[in-house]
Design a protein around this motif. Structure first.
Motif, PDB file in Angstrom:
ATOM      1  N   ILE A 280    -108.554  32.627 -60.325  1.00 55.54           N
ATOM      2  CA  ILE A 280    -109.315  33.690 -59.648  1.00 55.54           C
ATOM      3  C   ILE A 280    -108.776  35.063 -60.041  1.00 55.54           C
ATOM      4  O   ILE A 280    -109.550  35.989 -60.335  1.00 55.54           O
ATOM      5  CB  ILE A 280    -109.252  33.501 -58.120  1.00 55.54           C
ATOM      6  CG1 ILE A 280    -110.023  32.245 -57.707  1.00 55.54           C
ATOM      7  CG2 ILE A 280    -109.826  34.721 -57.406  1.00 55.54           C
ATOM      8  CD1 ILE A 280    -109.868  31.893 -56.236  1.00 55.54           C
ATOM      9  N   TYR A 281    -107.458  35.193 -60.070  1.00 58.46           N
ATOM     10  CA  TYR A 281    -106.865  36.488 -60.429  1.00 58.46           C
ATOM     11  C   TYR A 281    -107.221  36.868 -61.864  1.00 58.46           C
ATOM     12  O   TYR A 281    -107.592  38.009 -62.134  1.00 58.46           O
ATOM     13  CB  TYR A 281    -105.353  36.437 -60.261  1.00 58.46           C
ATOM     14  CG  TYR A 281    -104.683  37.751 -60.580  1.00 58.46           C
ATOM     15  CD1 TYR A 281    -104.679  38.791 -59.647  1.00 58.46           C
ATOM     16  CD2 TYR A 281    -104.076  37.968 -61.807  1.00 58.46           C
ATOM     17  CE1 TYR A 281    -104.087  40.005 -59.935  1.00 58.46           C
ATOM     18  CE2 TYR A 281    -103.480  39.178 -62.111  1.00 58.46           C
ATOM     19  CZ  TYR A 281    -103.485  40.195 -61.175  1.00 58.46           C
ATOM     20  OH  TYR A 281    -102.906  41.406 -61.471  1.00 58.46           O
TER      21      TYR A 281
ATOM     22  N   PRO B 149    -107.400  44.023 -63.359  1.00 56.58           N
ATOM     23  CA  PRO B 149    -108.257  45.135 -63.797  1.00 56.58           C
ATOM     24  C   PRO B 149    -108.256  45.376 -65.308  1.00 56.58           C
ATOM     25  O   PRO B 149    -109.149  46.020 -65.829  1.00 56.58           O
ATOM     26  CB  PRO B 149    -107.661  46.338 -63.058  1.00 56.58           C
ATOM     27  CG  PRO B 149    -106.205  45.990 -62.909  1.00 56.58           C
ATOM     28  CD  PRO B 149    -106.151  44.489 -62.739  1.00 56.58           C
ATOM     29  N   ARG B 150    -107.255  44.871 -66.003  1.00 56.63           N
ATOM     30  CA  ARG B 150    -107.107  45.193 -67.416  1.00 56.63           C
ATOM     31  C   ARG B 150    -107.279  43.951 -68.293  1.00 56.63           C
ATOM     32  O   ARG B 150    -106.665  42.919 -68.023  1.00 56.63           O
ATOM     33  CB  ARG B 150    -105.734  45.814 -67.676  1.00 56.63           C
ATOM     34  CG  ARG B 150    -105.484  47.108 -66.908  1.00 56.63           C
ATOM     35  CD  ARG B 150    -104.086  47.617 -67.169  1.00 56.63           C
ATOM     36  NE  ARG B 150    -103.807  48.833 -66.405  1.00 56.63           N
ATOM     37  CZ  ARG B 150    -102.641  49.456 -66.408  1.00 56.63           C
ATOM     38  NH1 ARG B 150    -101.629  48.961 -67.123  1.00 56.63           N
ATOM     39  NH2 ARG B 150    -102.469  50.552 -65.689  1.00 56.63           N
ATOM     40  N   PRO B 151    -108.074  44.054 -69.338  1.00 58.12           N
ATOM     41  CA  PRO B 151    -108.230  42.914 -70.256  1.00 58.12           C
ATOM     42  C   PRO B 151    -106.910  42.472 -70.887  1.00 58.12           C
ATOM     43  O   PRO B 151    -106.713  41.287 -71.141  1.00 58.12           O
ATOM     44  CB  PRO B 151    -109.195  43.444 -71.315  1.00 58.12           C
ATOM     45  CG  PRO B 151    -109.941  44.549 -70.630  1.00 58.12           C
ATOM     46  CD  PRO B 151    -108.959  45.170 -69.681  1.00 58.12           C
ATOM     47  N   ALA B 152    -106.010  43.435 -71.133  1.00 58.79           N
ATOM     48  CA  ALA B 152    -104.728  43.083 -71.748  1.00 58.79           C
ATOM     49  C   ALA B 152    -103.912  42.191 -70.825  1.00 58.79           C
ATOM     50  O   ALA B 152    -103.265  41.228 -71.279  1.00 58.79           O
ATOM     51  CB  ALA B 152    -103.938  44.351 -72.081  1.00 58.79           C
TER      52      ALA B 152
ATOM     53  N   LYS C  95    -103.365  34.496 -69.658  1.00 58.88           N
ATOM     54  CA  LYS C  95    -103.951  33.288 -70.250  1.00 58.88           C
ATOM     55  C   LYS C  95    -103.029  32.717 -71.327  1.00 58.88           C
ATOM     56  O   LYS C  95    -102.870  31.501 -71.437  1.00 58.88           O
ATOM     57  CB  LYS C  95    -105.325  33.604 -70.844  1.00 58.88           C
ATOM     58  CG  LYS C  95    -106.413  33.860 -69.815  1.00 58.88           C
ATOM     59  CD  LYS C  95    -107.765  34.053 -70.457  1.00 58.88           C
ATOM     60  CE  LYS C  95    -108.232  32.778 -71.139  1.00 58.88           C
ATOM     61  NZ  LYS C  95    -109.615  32.917 -71.649  1.00 58.88           N
ATOM     62  N   SER C  96    -102.413  33.599 -72.106  1.00 50.53           N
ATOM     63  CA  SER C  96    -101.509  33.140 -73.159  1.00 50.53           C
ATOM     64  C   SER C  96    -100.284  32.448 -72.571  1.00 50.53           C
ATOM     65  O   SER C  96     -99.831  31.419 -73.090  1.00 50.53           O
ATOM     66  CB  SER C  96    -101.080  34.321 -74.035  1.00 50.53           C
ATOM     67  OG  SER C  96    -102.195  34.917 -74.659  1.00 50.53           O
TER      68      SER C  96
END
Length: 296
Positions: A92-93, A99-102, A108-109
């Motif tokens: 969910i987070y 807020p940031r794609p980075a 995820k990595s």
């Protein structure tokens, strides 16, 4: 014409690969049943599954695997209780809160890296770090027990649950979210009342696959569950799940002996349990997909 020929060749190539996979799986299952079923000439199916004593080297031997089944279920259940909240909340987070794609890509990595850790490394961590801490903190005779195995299995299951859940949450149409915000819903209300119900099919599948991963894991439970083939009285007792018994005993078992066939029979039971988890995951996935579509 050339394009049609290429498509036909590719189609038949994919069919051939799929057929080879099915044939290999069928041969593995056939071999499993061929080596496991002879044990039932000496012990009934009821006594084998519900027997309370696993003493395969005694004279006469006892082939009751209920303590092993119970051990597998208890560590899987506790691992699921730990892994599901952490995995789903992480998903969910990543999908809807960060807020940031980075930050999203970094998290995820890290989760994918956790999924790539060898099980023997996690088992070693459980032996040298978690076990002494449990033993000293709770004044236990040994730190190799149910809670230790459950924690390590939960660490292994979190990447599966989080990754699949995140994909399910991310695939919820943006229009659903925008409509919820347009009606004055907060982010929390949107997540709990719109996004989660819409992604419930994928989340349920993730939970079942995570449980299937936990119940079939071998090295972790072999190293940190303790190895006691008995019904535990508390979560701090040692157990021996089914995969641990197969891994620990197969190497020293004479080929073709009753003990040898009994270990393969345990594999048959484990195969049916894992198959059940996958069938339930498929059923739940379709059930919640239909329910979610009807609700929305």
């Amino acid at each position: 014409m050339n394009r049609r020929i290429k498509e036909t060749v590719i189609k038949h190539a994919f069919f051939l690969f799929a057929l080879v996979s099915v044939i290999v799986l069928g041969l593995i299952v056939l071999s499993l049943f061929r080596e496991g079923l002879p044990v039932f000439k000496q012990v009934s199916l009821k006594d084998f599954v519900f027997g309370m004593e696993w003493y395969p080297t005694y004279d006469p031997p006892s082939f009751g695997i209920f303590p092993l089944i119970f051990g597998s279920f208890i560590v899987t259940l506790l691992a699921t209780v730990i892994a599901v909240p952490l995995g789903v909340l992480a998903a969910i987070y990543i999908s809807d809160i960060t807020p940031r794609p980075a930050v999203r890509e970094s998290l995820k990595s890290v989760i994918e890296l956790l999924a790539g850790l060898p099980s023997v490394v996690l088992g070693f961590f459980g032996m040298v770090i978690v076990a002494p801490w449990l033993q000293e903190t709770f004044d236990l005779p040994t730190g190799l027990n149910i809670i230790n195995a459950s924690v390590i299995l939960a660490i292994m299951a979190i990447p599966t649950i989080s990754s699949i859940s995140e994909d399910a949450l991310y695939s919820v149409p943006q229009e659903f979210k925008e409509a919820s915000y347009a009606l004055g819903a907060t982010k929390f209300e949107t997540i709990t009342k719109v996004i989660l119900p819409a992604a419930l099919s994928g989340i349920s599948t993730a939970v079942m696959l995570g449980m299937a991963r936990a119940i079939g894991e071998t090295m972790v439970v072999l190293m940190v569950a303790g190895g006691a083939a008995a019904i535990p009285e508390s979560i701090f007792d040692s157990v021996r799940p089914m995969p641990a018994s197969i891994a620990a005993e197969m190497g020293e078992t004479p080929y073709g002996s009753s003990h040898y066939h009994a270990l393969f029979a345990i594999g048959v039971v484990l195969f049916f349990l894992t198959l059940s988890f996958n069938l339930i995951a498929d059923y739940v996935s379709h059930k919640f997909r239909q329910t979610g579509s009807a609700t929305l």
